[in-house]
Design an enzyme around this catalytic site. Structure first.
Site, mmCIF file in Angstrom:
data_model
loop_
_atom_site.group_PDB
_atom_site.id
_atom_site.type_symbol
_atom_site.label_atom_id
_atom_site.label_comp_id
_atom_site.label_asym_id
_atom_site.label_seq_id
_atom_site.Cartn_x
_atom_site.Cartn_y
_atom_site.Cartn_z
ATOM 1 N N ASP A 29 -4.953 5.643 4.195
ATOM 2 C CA ASP A 29 -4.629 4.634 5.096
ATOM 3 C C ASP A 29 -5.528 4.579 6.302
ATOM 4 O OD1 ASP A 29 -1.537 2.763 4.634
ATOM 5 O OD2 ASP A 29 -2.855 2.687 6.855
ATOM 6 N N ASN A 82 -3.615 -0.920 -3.369
ATOM 7 C CA ASN A 82 -2.461 -1.493 -2.766
ATOM 8 C C ASN A 82 -2.873 -1.850 -1.471
ATOM 9 O OD1 ASN A 82 0.614 -1.923 -2.338
ATOM 10 N ND2 ASN A 82 -0.097 -0.649 -0.601
ATOM 11 N N TYR A 163 -5.556 -15.661 1.479
ATOM 12 C CA TYR A 163 -4.891 -14.788 0.939
ATOM 13 C C TYR A 163 -4.409 -15.205 -0.670
ATOM 14 C CZ TYR A 163 -0.707 -11.820 0.096
ATOM 15 O OH TYR A 163 0.130 -10.444 -0.105
ATOM 16 N N LYS A 167 -5.927 -12.714 -3.719
ATOM 17 C CA LYS A 167 -5.116 -12.001 -4.797
ATOM 18 C C LYS A 167 -5.512 -12.433 -6.208
ATOM 19 C CE LYS A 167 -2.761 -9.388 -2.123
ATOM 20 N NZ LYS A 167 -2.771 -8.040 -2.065
HETATM 21 N N1 LIG Z 1 5.195 -7.788 1.664
HETATM 22 C C1 LIG Z 1 5.148 -8.736 0.935
HETATM 23 O O1 LIG Z 1 5.866 -9.555 0.794
HETATM 24 C C2 LIG Z 1 4.066 -8.578 -0.225
HETATM 25 C C3 LIG Z 1 4.089 -9.629 -1.237
HETATM 26 C C4 LIG Z 1 2.930 -9.706 -2.244
HETATM 27 C C5 LIG Z 1 1.834 -8.792 -2.258
HETATM 28 N N2 LIG Z 1 1.967 -7.858 -0.862
HETATM 29 C C6 LIG Z 1 0.879 -6.868 -0.897
HETATM 30 O O2 LIG Z 1 1.364 -5.743 -1.025
HETATM 31 C C7 LIG Z 1 0.487 -4.570 -0.221
HETATM 32 C C8 LIG Z 1 0.720 -3.855 0.618
HETATM 33 O O3 LIG Z 1 1.452 -4.518 1.724
HETATM 34 P P1 LIG Z 1 2.669 -4.279 2.469
HETATM 35 O O4 LIG Z 1 3.528 -5.494 2.460
HETATM 36 O O5 LIG Z 1 3.176 -3.077 1.999
HETATM 37 O O6 LIG Z 1 2.226 -4.333 4.141
HETATM 38 P P2 LIG Z 1 2.244 -2.938 4.976
HETATM 39 O O7 LIG Z 1 1.500 -3.791 6.306
HETATM 40 O O8 LIG Z 1 3.665 -2.633 5.391
HETATM 41 O O9 LIG Z 1 1.393 -1.950 4.548
HETATM 42 C C9 LIG Z 1 -0.049 -2.025 4.231
HETATM 43 C C10 LIG Z 1 -0.731 -0.861 4.533
HETATM 44 O O10 LIG Z 1 -2.078 -0.817 4.408
HETATM 45 C C11 LIG Z 1 -2.681 -0.395 5.334
HETATM 46 N N3 LIG Z 1 -4.116 -0.978 5.341
HETATM 47 C C12 LIG Z 1 -4.397 -2.374 5.746
HETATM 48 N N4 LIG Z 1 -5.623 -2.394 5.733
HETATM 49 C C13 LIG Z 1 -6.241 -1.444 5.561
HETATM 50 C C14 LIG Z 1 -7.569 -0.959 5.141
HETATM 51 N N5 LIG Z 1 -8.600 -1.637 5.209
HETATM 52 N N6 LIG Z 1 -7.949 0.341 4.526
HETATM 53 C C15 LIG Z 1 -6.782 1.184 4.367
HETATM 54 N N7 LIG Z 1 -5.550 0.736 4.693
HETATM 55 C C16 LIG Z 1 -5.142 -0.314 5.064
HETATM 56 C C17 LIG Z 1 -2.094 -0.653 6.541
HETATM 57 O O11 LIG Z 1 -2.227 0.139 7.652
HETATM 58 C C18 LIG Z 1 -0.437 -0.524 6.229
HETATM 59 O O12 LIG Z 1 -0.092 0.874 6.277
HETATM 60 C C19 LIG Z 1 -0.754 -5.710 0.021
HETATM 61 O O13 LIG Z 1 -1.977 -5.850 -1.003
HETATM 62 C C20 LIG Z 1 -0.192 -6.952 0.007
HETATM 63 O O14 LIG Z 1 -0.900 -8.154 0.130
HETATM 64 C C21 LIG Z 1 2.846 -7.694 -0.119
#
Ligand SMILES: NC(=O)c1ccc[n+]([C@@H]2O[C@H](COP(=O)([O-])OP(=O)(O)OC[C@H]3O[C@@H](n4cnc5c(N)ncnc54)[C@H](O)[C@@H]3O)[C@@H](O)[C@H]2O)c1
Length: 262
Positions: A29, A82, A163, A167
């Protein structure tokens, strides 16, 4: 087992599920403070957990990070690609009349926002899958799980166009690589979450109004808690899904079934 974006939200829950299943886990991360905190917490549960600072768009460092894990552990069985972002400020934003906010309208969509989303959500996934394949193909085994989104299945005015495109691109990359790696024993699948209460978009999902707006597009009538990703993550990583590859599985309380508005 490696999870990118593993220090928060869905990635952290996936890592925790793998720990609970007895796997050795490496969280990768950008956020060093969160990495240190979460590695200590998961290690406190008696698990073998390591943390590695990584920006997934730094492909040279990403290759190095994967090589380090393979050298230490002998192999890489599972990779969760992820890490992803929604850059806001247009996340779930609507004007007072309930219409899509200006910030998300294509006429106003800034080049820099488009480029940043594509860089992390699409280039970053490509680099991660490439590094995973370099280790897994010679092993003749492995499971890769991409975190896509229901945005790849249905458009939503609550999210930005970049976005959704990023995706959908990641999902098609997953399918392509599933085909390319199938004969070598490497499976590639994706999870497509609906709204989950994570720290994405600067913590927008923690905001009560934003949560309510997202709950409104979910037939089950609520936003999911991060723990609810665990079962699907374990299933796709394990031999319980041994004949499944190239699939994107929605985990969304039925949100991808409902008609898109606007
Ligand atoms: N939360 C939702 O509703 C949701 C829905 C659909 C998809 N997603 C996807 O789930 C995945 C995780 O997101 P989340 O919701 O847990 O968000 P989050 O912000 O809680 O966690 C994301 C993590 O990724 C890290 N990160 C961001 N950019 C980075 C990079 N360039 N290199 C390494 N680490 C990096 C951040 O520091 C963070 O710890 C993402 O791909 C997001 O698009 C989330």
């Amino acid at each position: 087992m490696i999870v990118t974006g593993g220090a928060s939200g869905l990635g952290l829950a996936m890592a925790e599920a793998m720990c609970e299943g007895g796997a050795k886990v490496v969280l990768m991360d950008l956020d060093e403070a969160a990495l240190t905190r979460e590695v200590a917490r998961l290690s406190g549960l008696g698990q073998l957990v390591a943390g590695r600072r990584l920006d997934v768009v730094d492909r040279a460092d990403l290759d190095r990070a994967f090589d380090e894990v393979a050298a230490r552990e002998g192999r890489i069985d599972t990779v969760f690609a992820n890490a992803g972002i929604d850059p806001g400020p247009g996340f779930a934003a609507r004007d007072a009349d309930g219409q899509l906010s200006d910030a998300n309208r294509i006429e106003h969509y800034a080049d820099a926002r488009w480029a940043r989303v594509m860089r992390v959500n699409l280039d970053g996934v490509f680099y991660t899958l490439r590094a995973a394949a370099r280790h897994m193909r010679p092993q003749g085994a492995g499971s890769i799980v991409v975190t896509s989104s229901i945005s790849a299945l249905r458009p939503s005015a609550a999210l930005a166009s970049a976005y959704a495109a990023s995706k959908a691109g990641a999902a098609q990359l997953m399918r392509h690589l599933a085909l390319e790696l199938a004969a070598d024993g490497v499976r590639v699948n994706a999870v497509a979450p609906g709204p989950f209460a994570t720290n994405i978009a600067g913590g927008a999902m923690q905001d009560a109004d934003k949560r309510a707006a997202f709950a409104g597009i979910v037939p089950m009538g609520r936003v999911a808690e991060v723990e609810e990703i665990k079962g699907l993550a374990l299933f796709l990583a394990s031999s319980a899904s041994s004949f499944i590859t190239g699939q994107q599985i929605a985990i969304d309380g039925g949100a991808s079934l409902s008609a898109a508005r606007q």
